[in-house]
Motif scaffolding. Structure first.
Motif: not given
Length: 516
Positions: A1-7, A9-17, A85-93
């Motif tokens: 799961m790819r999320v944004l840091h709210t401060k 704006g960088q991506f961070h990834s986690f195996e389990d939400p 997390w937002t579906d717009a940019c957190c998923i590589n479609k």
């Protein structure tokens, strides 16, 4: 799961939400061109993250993101969330495997979120006037968010849902607005507030919620419901409405609930009655009654779309043990459904009947379902008819009333109920009282039958082009004008036709046999 840091704006990834505390966004995608800025994609977000600001080293990437993501991260950070997390940019479609995994995991991602913010771009901050939000015709009621297929799971999955206006002001929560949301979406407020689990709601009822919504792509009618039914399946954009058939097949494997078959028109006891004294012989069906040909999408066991469940929200699953006890037999087996080249094979209790009314008598069979209508304390039955020359193969639904005689017992009707008078006489289901079941239970015969679950390719193409066939049938003119592509003119000439250009319309030509 790819999320944004709210401060940052960088991506961070986690195996389990469940490993991370995060906020999640529910919204309606902006459609360009128009007043909305197009949504930020994963690739665009990566490009912005990789850009260096020489004048402000260490500045947050968020300042270069669109306003929607900036405001989302801002309110999430203010409420103590480090990740969002937002579906717009957190998923590589562009990655089909990542997109498929995201679609199958999305319900859990919303469920495990600490909070879900629903951004309503078309709802301004409401006034403080009491009842303004709930008033008929209010902008909150009319928001497009309530009409989209994907937002149904985004309403159901999270335990905490906060609704935000177009100015990012808090309007209310899923709990404080539960009564209003029930009125808008038809979802039971006890489900919305967590007092009733989703698993206790019948398949037909859950489908009825989806019947009020729409998706841009046909496949998303099915994909947006995966988490609501707790199933997984591969995604295949390009398969069209067949995705909804596959969804129902997966539901049949995992949920013992026959309300999935309970959709479509119901025969009313006020106009018609069952005659049990003159049953048909199913081993040798009457060829005048067995359908020779049909074009009705209602004749198949599985539904063509969620839309046909609009009238099924009240139906509930009848426990199988109680169902078998009602029929006076031991619960020696559980229902199973097997997909075969002949359709879905099911072991069901059948009873031969004659549907009787003033115009006609229609021999048919009923298949009793473990599906209850609590409003009438009745069980639902499928009206089924034998296929020609096939003892164990059936279609669902019969044509009843004066049109049955007019059409000679066949059911070659338009599949869309609003566009054909014939369809108003085509019924898939009827009700049978509990006393009726007890009275005739000795006459029920448990049989393995096959029912087609989806049209053949040729029939599917006919349904796809039904509006063209309908227009041709309804034309009142002896002359038919066709728009013919210019490249075909020479081919037509080579096959003996003369083409005369119509001066009134350059795209219309008149075809005349060259021998005339």
């Amino acid at each position: 799961m790819r999320v944004l840091h709210t401060k940052t704006g960088q991506f961070h990834s986690f195996e389990d939400p469940r490993e991370v505390r995060y906020a999640i966004l529910s919204h309606v995608w902006a459609k360009g061109p128009g007043p909305h800025i197009p949504e930020l994609t994963y690739q665009e977000a990566r490009d912005l993250q990789n850009q260096k600001d020489e004048q402000n080293i260490g500045a947050s990437v968020l300042s270069r993101f669109p306003a929607k993501i900036r405001n989302f991260c801002k309110i999430a950070a203010e409420h103590g969330y480090e990740y969002a997390w937002t579906d717009a940019c957190c998923i590589n479609k562009t990655s089909s495997s990542e997109l498929s995994e995201a679609i199958n995991s999305m319900y859990d991602w919303y469920r495990y979120a600490g909070v879900c913010y629903v951004y309503l771009h078309d709802v301004p901050t409401p006034t403080s006037e009491p009842g303004a939000l709930a008033r008929r015709g209010s902008l909150f009621r009319q928001s497009v968010w309530h009409q989209r297929g994907w937002t149904l799971q985004e309403l159901l999955a999270p335990s905490v849902v906060v609704f935000l206006s177009s100015e990012w002001s808090i309007i209310g929560t899923k709990h404080t607005l539960a009564a209003l949301l029930e009125d808008i979406t038809k979802v039971d407020r006890d489900v919305l507030t967590g007092r009733k689990s989703l698993e206790k709601v019948s398949v037909a009822c859950r489908m009825s919620w989806a019947s009020l919504r729409n998706t841009t792509r046909d496949e998303d009618e099915a994909y947006s419901l995966l988490g609501i039914f707790g199933v997984n399946m591969r995604t295949n954009y390009g398969e069209g409405r067949y995705a909804f058939i596959r969804l129902q097949q997966e539901i049949l494997k995992q949920i013992p609930d026959q309300t999935i078959f309970a959709w479509g028109p119901v025969l009313s006891r006020k106009k018609f009655s069952f005659n049990y004294d003159a049953p048909t012989n199913r081993a040798d069906p009457d060829p005048q009654v067995a359908s020779k040909e049909t074009s009705s999408l209602y004749q198949y066991l599985l539904a063509p779309s969620p839309e046909v469940f609009k009238g099924s929200s009240h139906l509930i699953n009848f426990p199988w043990d109680e169902f078998m006890q009602l029929l006076g037999v031991a619960p020696s087996h559980r229902p199973t459904y097997t997909t075969t080249p002949y359709g879905i094979r099911a072991h069901l209790p059948l009873l031969s009947v004659v549907i009787d009314n003033a115009q006609t008598k229609v021999p048919t069979c009923v298949a009793l379902l473990a599906c209850k209508d609590p409003r009438h304390n009745d069980l639902m039955v499928l009206l089924i008819r034998s296929q020609p020359q096939q003892r164990w193969d059936y279609f669902v639904g019969v044509l009843v009333g004066e049109l049955h005689e007019l059409m000679g017992g066949t059911d070659n009707i338009n599949p869309f109920p609003t566009s054909s008078t014939f369809s108003n006489h085509y019924y898939r289901m009827a009700r049978l009282s509990l006393d009726g079941v007890k009275k005739f239970r000795a006459q029920f015969s448990w049989e393995d039958i096959h029912v087609p679950h989806w049209p053949s390719l040729a029939s599917y193409n006919l349904h796809r082009d039904v509006r063209y066939h309908t227009a041709l049938r309804n034309t009142t003119s002896d002359q038919l004008n066709l728009s013919i592509s210019p490249w075909s003119h020479e081919v037509l000439k080579a096959n003996g036709y003369r083409i005369t250009q119509d001066r009134c319309a350059d795209s219309v030509v008149q075809l005349t046999d060259a021998k005339d």
